[in-house]
Structures are given as C-alpha cells and as structure tokens.
Design a protein around this motif. Structure first.
Motif, PDB file in Angstrom:
ATOM      1  N   LEU A  26      -1.028   4.805  -8.944  1.00 30.42           N
ATOM      2  CA  LEU A  26      -1.213   3.396  -9.284  1.00 30.42           C
ATOM      3  C   LEU A  26      -0.661   3.097 -10.671  1.00 30.42           C
ATOM      4  CD1 LEU A  26      -2.390   0.596  -8.715  1.00 30.42           C
ATOM      5  CD2 LEU A  26      -4.575   1.420  -9.601  1.00 30.42           C
ATOM      6  N   ARG A  27      -0.890   4.012 -11.596  1.00 29.17           N
ATOM      7  CA  ARG A  27      -0.419   3.776 -12.973  1.00 29.17           C
ATOM      8  C   ARG A  27       1.098   3.728 -13.033  1.00 29.17           C
ATOM      9  NH1 ARG A  27       1.632   6.799 -16.786  1.00 29.17           N
ATOM     10  NH2 ARG A  27       1.193   8.735 -15.657  1.00 29.17           N
ATOM     11  N   THR A  28       1.789   4.721 -12.458  1.00 30.18           N
ATOM     12  CA  THR A  28       3.245   4.759 -12.575  1.00 30.18           C
ATOM     13  C   THR A  28       3.895   3.595 -11.840  1.00 30.18           C
ATOM     14  OG1 THR A  28       3.424   6.284 -10.687  1.00 30.18           O
ATOM     15  CG2 THR A  28       3.291   7.262 -12.883  1.00 30.18           C
ATOM     16  N   ALA A  29       3.363   3.235 -10.669  1.00 31.03           N
ATOM     17  CA  ALA A  29       3.929   2.105  -9.931  1.00 31.03           C
ATOM     18  C   ALA A  29       3.667   0.786 -10.662  1.00 31.03           C
ATOM     19  CB  ALA A  29       3.353   2.057  -8.526  1.00 31.03           C
ATOM     20  N   SER A  30       2.471   0.649 -11.208  1.00 35.34           N
ATOM     21  CA  SER A  30       2.129  -0.579 -11.932  1.00 35.34           C
ATOM     22  C   SER A  30       3.014  -0.760 -13.155  1.00 35.34           C
ATOM     23  CB  SER A  30       0.655  -0.547 -12.353  1.00 35.34           C
ATOM     24  OG  SER A  30      -0.200  -0.533 -11.231  1.00 35.34           O
ATOM     25  N   GLU A  31       3.252   0.319 -13.861  1.00 35.97           N
ATOM     26  CA  GLU A  31       4.111   0.236 -15.041  1.00 35.97           C
ATOM     27  C   GLU A  31       5.518  -0.191 -14.658  1.00 35.97           C
ATOM     28  OE1 GLU A  31       3.770   4.078 -16.784  1.00 35.97           O
ATOM     29  OE2 GLU A  31       1.849   3.646 -17.783  1.00 35.97           O
ATOM     30  N   GLY A  39       1.093  27.213   2.289  1.00 34.13           N
ATOM     31  CA  GLY A  39       1.987  27.902   1.364  1.00 34.13           C
ATOM     32  C   GLY A  39       3.305  27.192   1.165  1.00 34.13           C
ATOM     33  N   ALA A  40       3.321  25.862   1.369  1.00 34.69           N
ATOM     34  CA  ALA A  40       4.541  25.069   1.201  1.00 34.69           C
ATOM     35  C   ALA A  40       4.564  24.438  -0.188  1.00 34.69           C
ATOM     36  CB  ALA A  40       4.600  23.984   2.262  1.00 34.69           C
ATOM     37  N   PRO A  41       5.751  24.180  -0.732  1.00 32.71           N
ATOM     38  CA  PRO A  41       5.825  23.499  -2.028  1.00 32.71           C
ATOM     39  C   PRO A  41       5.189  22.117  -1.944  1.00 32.71           C
ATOM     40  CG  PRO A  41       7.971  24.367  -1.366  1.00 32.71           C
ATOM     41  CD  PRO A  41       7.083  24.482  -0.176  1.00 32.71           C
ATOM     42  N   PRO A  42       4.677  21.592  -3.058  1.00 32.33           N
ATOM     43  CA  PRO A  42       4.100  20.243  -3.036  1.00 32.33           C
ATOM     44  C   PRO A  42       5.157  19.204  -2.718  1.00 32.33           C
ATOM     45  CG  PRO A  42       4.289  21.073  -5.295  1.00 32.33           C
ATOM     46  CD  PRO A  42       4.607  22.225  -4.385  1.00 32.33           C
ATOM     47  N   LEU A  43       4.713  18.118  -2.085  1.00 32.30           N
ATOM     48  CA  LEU A  43       5.624  17.043  -1.726  1.00 32.30           C
ATOM     49  C   LEU A  43       6.248  16.416  -2.962  1.00 32.30           C
ATOM     50  CD1 LEU A  43       6.806  14.941   0.245  1.00 32.30           C
ATOM     51  CD2 LEU A  43       4.621  13.709   0.097  1.00 32.30           C
ATOM     52  N   ARG A  44       5.437  16.164  -3.982  1.00 33.11           N
ATOM     53  CA  ARG A  44       5.897  15.547  -5.219  1.00 33.11           C
ATOM     54  C   ARG A  44       5.203  16.227  -6.390  1.00 33.11           C
ATOM     55  NH1 ARG A  44       5.309   9.162  -3.497  1.00 33.11           N
ATOM     56  NH2 ARG A  44       7.491   8.726  -3.070  1.00 33.11           N
ATOM     57  N   LYS A  45       5.784  16.069  -7.546  1.00 30.93           N
ATOM     58  CA  LYS A  45       5.134  16.556  -8.754  1.00 30.93           C
ATOM     59  C   LYS A  45       3.826  15.806  -8.943  1.00 30.93           C
ATOM     60  CE  LYS A  45       5.795  17.064 -13.736  1.00 30.93           C
ATOM     61  NZ  LYS A  45       6.705  16.797 -14.874  1.00 30.93           N
ATOM     62  N   SER A  46       2.777  16.527  -9.248  1.00 35.33           N
ATOM     63  CA  SER A  46       1.461  15.921  -9.415  1.00 35.33           C
ATOM     64  C   SER A  46       1.506  14.817 -10.469  1.00 35.33           C
ATOM     65  CB  SER A  46       0.437  16.985  -9.819  1.00 35.33           C
ATOM     66  OG  SER A  46      -0.835  16.417  -9.969  1.00 35.33           O
ATOM     67  N   GLY A  47       0.959  13.659 -10.132  1.00 31.55           N
ATOM     68  CA  GLY A  47       0.909  12.542 -11.058  1.00 31.55           C
ATOM     69  C   GLY A  47       2.171  11.710 -11.129  1.00 31.55           C
ATOM     70  N   SER A  48       3.171  12.032 -10.305  1.00 33.92           N
ATOM     71  CA  SER A  48       4.455  11.337 -10.424  1.00 33.92           C
ATOM     72  C   SER A  48       4.472   9.974  -9.737  1.00 33.92           C
ATOM     73  CB  SER A  48       5.576  12.211  -9.856  1.00 33.92           C
ATOM     74  OG  SER A  48       5.366  12.471  -8.474  1.00 33.92           O
ATOM     75  N   TRP A  49       3.616   9.749  -8.736  1.00 28.80           N
ATOM     76  CA  TRP A  49       3.594   8.451  -8.042  1.00 28.80           C
ATOM     77  C   TRP A  49       2.140   8.072  -7.824  1.00 28.80           C
ATOM     78  CZ3 TRP A  49       6.314   4.464  -7.998  1.00 28.80           C
ATOM     79  CH2 TRP A  49       6.297   3.520  -6.978  1.00 28.80           C
ATOM     80  N   GLN A 105       0.874  -1.167   0.000  1.00 26.93           N
ATOM     81  CA  GLN A 105       0.000   0.000   0.000  1.00 26.93           C
ATOM     82  C   GLN A 105       0.910   1.215   0.000  1.00 26.93           C
ATOM     83  OE1 GLN A 105      -3.620   0.363   2.533  1.00 26.93           O
ATOM     84  NE2 GLN A 105      -2.588   2.174   3.389  1.00 26.93           N
ATOM     85  N   GLN A 106       0.735   2.071  -0.975  1.00 25.23           N
ATOM     86  CA  GLN A 106       1.617   3.218  -1.157  1.00 25.23           C
ATOM     87  C   GLN A 106       0.884   4.540  -0.923  1.00 25.23           C
ATOM     88  OE1 GLN A 106       5.157   3.418  -2.334  1.00 25.23           O
ATOM     89  NE2 GLN A 106       4.958   1.451  -1.292  1.00 25.23           N
ATOM     90  N   VAL A 107       1.658   5.526  -0.522  1.00 24.47           N
ATOM     91  CA  VAL A 107       1.167   6.902  -0.402  1.00 24.47           C
ATOM     92  C   VAL A 107       1.470   7.597  -1.722  1.00 24.47           C
ATOM     93  CG1 VAL A 107       1.400   9.092   0.818  1.00 24.47           C
ATOM     94  CG2 VAL A 107       1.565   6.922   2.089  1.00 24.47           C
TER      95      VAL A 107
END
Length: 259
Positions: free
Chosen positions: A169-174, A157-167, A142-144
């Motif tokens: 189900l699709r990217t991990a599955s691929e 007002g903090a920068p995002p943790l990760r680029k949107s869409g970067s992690w 199970q991933q965050v």
C-alpha cells in the motif's frame, strides 16, 4: 493418504481446464484470501456513476460482466492473448469493447478518455492511470501485494515472487501521489488462504502462473510430495494472501514528467 492419492490428485489438477480467470474448479478445495472489504460492491457503486468505464486486465471478463448494467461506453483491456478471446465472447454481447494490451506498461486508450478505471489485480502504472483518466476521474484498484503467498513459495523451496516490501500500500500510494492522484481511501490486509489437498495447490499454481514461474509437478515433485504428506497429517495448508485497496482521484495539477 497414500502416494497413489498424490498421483491421482496431481493428475486431476493437471487435466482440469483453465479458461479466463475462473477458479470454480477449486470450489470446496480452497477457502479464503478475500479481504474484509468487498471489491465488487465498491466497484458497483462507481460503475453506477460512470459515463466512460475501463476495466484493466479484465481476464475473461468474469467480474466486469457481473457488474451489469454497464455504461454505454465501456472498455476492457487484457494482455494475455488466450484471455482476449474469452473476454470478447463474454463481454461484447454486453456492448463492451475488449482491447488487447500487449505492453503491460501502456494502456491502449487515448489521454483523458476515461472517468472511472477499475483494476482488480492488474498491472498498475501510476503515470498511465493519470494519463488515461479525465480530470476528476476515479481509479479503484485492488492489488496483490509482494508478500502474497510467500509462505507457499517457501514451502516448495521456490524463490519469492517479489522482493519483500516492494509492492505494498505504501509503495503504490507513493507512486500514485507522485503522478498527481489524490488518494481518498486506502486499506491493506493479509487474509489467510487455505488449501485442502495438493491438487488444489497444483491447480492454483497453474492458474496463477507467475507465483512460481518455473513451476511444474515434475520440477517440484520432491517438494510437492513432502507438502502432500504434511497436508495429509495436518488436514490443510494455510498461507497468507496480501491485498491492498486504493481509491484515488485524478487532480488537475501539473506533475513532473515521467523520469
């Protein structure tokens, strides 16, 4: 609530102890974030069939200990040194070998040594998964996802943790498919996570330190006070968690070498 209330809540959150992966201080102050599936129930089913079990990034070993009885051959890895000692105190009496894992991209176990790998919110390297599992071995993770609590970062007002869409189900599955894993179950959800006071927000950001890496109450004081006033007015702060679940089996087909 007054400004003094803000100061008291933040001071209490900063003084509260943090050990392992224990969210009990937040009981009654935070609700939600759990998806519709139950990771512990699914994990328990796989543990029951395992001969050689690995729990990746075990934290303080809280979840793994709850899955007893464990196989005679069980390992747990942990990358954060303070948690290694906590996990050993909890898990070694249960017969679990706790192994420090200082390099996130490398699992410190031999090739083909595990038949069930558990990974709840831990580092996930697809090639390392395949390398460490036996042919036919099972990964349950199970991933965050990359959108997790992005609205909390935005509110402060903090920068995002990760680029949107970067992690996702699709990217991990691929990545897992490319590494020679056959996916047998996949799910993805964005459940609501509700905070009821600013102290809960501060404690959460202490415990989940990577959400806003430069966080401190002093650095974010103005934004925290604004958020505190908003929470007093609205009675809560709702943000969205991002979780996805994958069950995958290691195939025995040759795969391209890691680039």
């Amino acid at each position: 609530m007054t400004a003094a209330g803000y100061d008291e809540l933040v001071a209490a959150a900063m003084a509260a102890p943090i050990e392992g992966w224990d969210f009990s201080w937040l009981s009654g102050r935070v609700e939600g974030s759990e998806p519709s599936w139950s990771y512990p129930e699914i994990a328990r089913e796989h543990v029951a069939t395992a001969d050689r079990l690995l729990d990746v990034d075990t934290g303080g070993g809280e979840l793994l200990a709850s899955l007893q009885p464990l196989p005679r051959h069980t390992w747990a890895t942990e990358g954060w040194p303070p948690n290694v000692a906590v996990a050993r105190r909890r898990l070694e009496p249960l017969g679990v070998t706790v192994v420090p894992a200082p390099v996130r991209e490398r699992l410190p176990l031999p090739d083909g040594s595990i038949d069930v790998m558990l990974n709840r919110h831990g580092s996930l390297d697809a090639h390392e998964v395949r390398r460490t599992l036996r042919p036919g071995g099972i990964l349950l993770t199970q991933q965050v996802g990359s959108e997790d609590c992005a609205d909390l970062n935005e509110a402060l007002g903090a920068p995002p943790l990760r680029k949107s869409g970067s992690w996702t189900l699709r990217t991990a599955s691929e990545a897992l498919s490319a590494a020679g894993m056959r996916l047998t179950r996949t799910e993805e959800e964005t459940p609501v996570l509700t905070f009821y006071d600013i102290g809960a927000v501060v404690y959460h950001l202490r415990l989940v330190a990577w959400q806003i890496p430069d966080f401190s109450p002093e650095r974010y004081e103005s934004a925290l006070r604004r958020l505190h006033r908003r929470m007093c007015s609205e009675g809560r702060l709702d943000v969205h968690a991002h979780r996805f679940l994958i069950v995958a089996e290691r195939s025995d087909e040759p795969v391209p070498a890691r680039p």
